[in-house]
Scaffold this motif. Structure first.
Motif, short mmCIF file in Angstrom:
data_model
loop_
_atom_site.label_atom_id
_atom_site.label_comp_id
_atom_site.label_asym_id
_atom_site.label_seq_id
_atom_site.Cartn_x
_atom_site.Cartn_y
_atom_site.Cartn_z
N UNK A 144 0.83 -1.20 0.00
CA UNK A 144 0.00 0.00 0.00
C UNK A 144 0.86 1.25 0.00
N UNK A 145 1.93 1.25 0.78
CA UNK A 145 2.85 2.38 0.82
C UNK A 145 3.47 2.63 -0.55
N UNK A 146 3.84 1.56 -1.23
CA UNK A 146 4.43 1.68 -2.56
C UNK A 146 3.43 2.23 -3.58
N UNK A 147 2.20 1.76 -3.50
CA UNK A 147 1.16 2.29 -4.40
C UNK A 147 0.91 3.76 -4.13
N UNK A 148 0.89 4.14 -2.87
CA UNK A 148 0.71 5.54 -2.52
C UNK A 148 1.83 6.39 -3.08
N UNK A 149 3.06 5.90 -2.99
CA UNK A 149 4.20 6.64 -3.54
C UNK A 149 4.06 6.85 -5.05
N UNK A 150 3.57 5.84 -5.75
CA UNK A 150 3.39 5.95 -7.20
C UNK A 150 2.39 7.05 -7.56
N UNK A 151 1.33 7.17 -6.77
CA UNK A 151 0.26 8.11 -7.10
C UNK A 151 0.48 9.50 -6.52
N UNK A 152 1.21 9.61 -5.40
CA UNK A 152 1.35 10.90 -4.73
C UNK A 152 2.74 11.50 -4.80
N UNK A 153 3.76 10.69 -5.07
CA UNK A 153 5.12 11.18 -5.03
C UNK A 153 5.68 11.30 -3.63
N UNK A 154 4.95 10.78 -2.64
CA UNK A 154 5.37 10.83 -1.24
C UNK A 154 5.70 9.41 -0.77
#
Length: 200
Positions: free
Chosen positions: A63-73
């Motif tokens: 989930x953290x990795x997917x969030x990074x892909x979409x938000x840049x964070x």
């Protein structure tokens, strides 16, 4: 409605209110909910951190990795993030596994809360309440940034900062602020900063 659901909804609304209070460009809760990647990253982190705490490390990292892909964070699910945190512009923010971020903290784009060691244990900084971290700043190692401190854009901080300190430069140099530590209701006002390098 269960207590956990009520708490989650309250935090969601609080994040929207925080973004609107911190960012004069924010015009509505709907706009913030749909178009603010820093808010999206916080929401995703709340869920991934809950998974991490229950021992579901792999789903949390996915989930953290997917969030990074979409938000840049990039926030490790093990990091502890307080309430009313605002990540402005968001892109390029990295927060490591053992980092701790207090309440009412403002983080701008390009900030790294990183480590300087590859050994296990506490490797990342602790950011106390009411701290502002300018764009591109690097706060490195198991140090503590005291309440009310302000870190200027692109500063590199590797030593503890006391309450209300101002740190600028590479490596960061520090000066004390004469004001007392802020109370829990302080709202950071960018127009009060003494040094223009502290703002973006």
């Amino acid at each position: 409605m269960s207590p956990n659901t009520r708490k989650a909804l309250y935090l969601l609304r609080e994040d929207l209110r925080t973004a609107r209070r911190r960012d004069p460009a924010a015009r509505s809760d709907v706009e913030v909910a749909l178009a603010y990647p820093g808010v999206h990253a916080l929401w995703a982190h709340r869920l991934s951190h809950a998974l991490w705490q229950t021992g579901l490390g792999t789903p949390a990292r996915v989930l953290s990795s997917l969030s990074r892909m979409f938000t840049g964070v990039d926030i490790h699910p093990g990091a502890k993030i307080g309430r009313r945190v605002f990540i402005d512009h968001a892109t390029g923010v990295v927060i490591g596994q053992t980092a701790q971020v207090g309440n009412d903290v403002v983080i701008f784009h390009g900030v790294t809360l990183g480590g300087v060691s590859m050994t296990p244990g506490k490797r990342h900084p602790t950011i106390c309440d009411h701290v502002m971290i300018g764009a591109g700043a690097k706060v490195l190692g198991p140090i503590t940034v005291g309440s009310g401190a302000k870190i200027g854009a692109n500063a590199v901080v590797t030593k503890d900062l006391p309450c209300n300190a101002v740190a600028i430069g590479v490596p960061a140099r520090m000066k004390e602020r004469p004001e007392p530590c802020p109370d829990k209701d302080l709202i950071i006002d960018p127009t009060t900063f003494e040094d223009p390098t502290l703002w973006i």
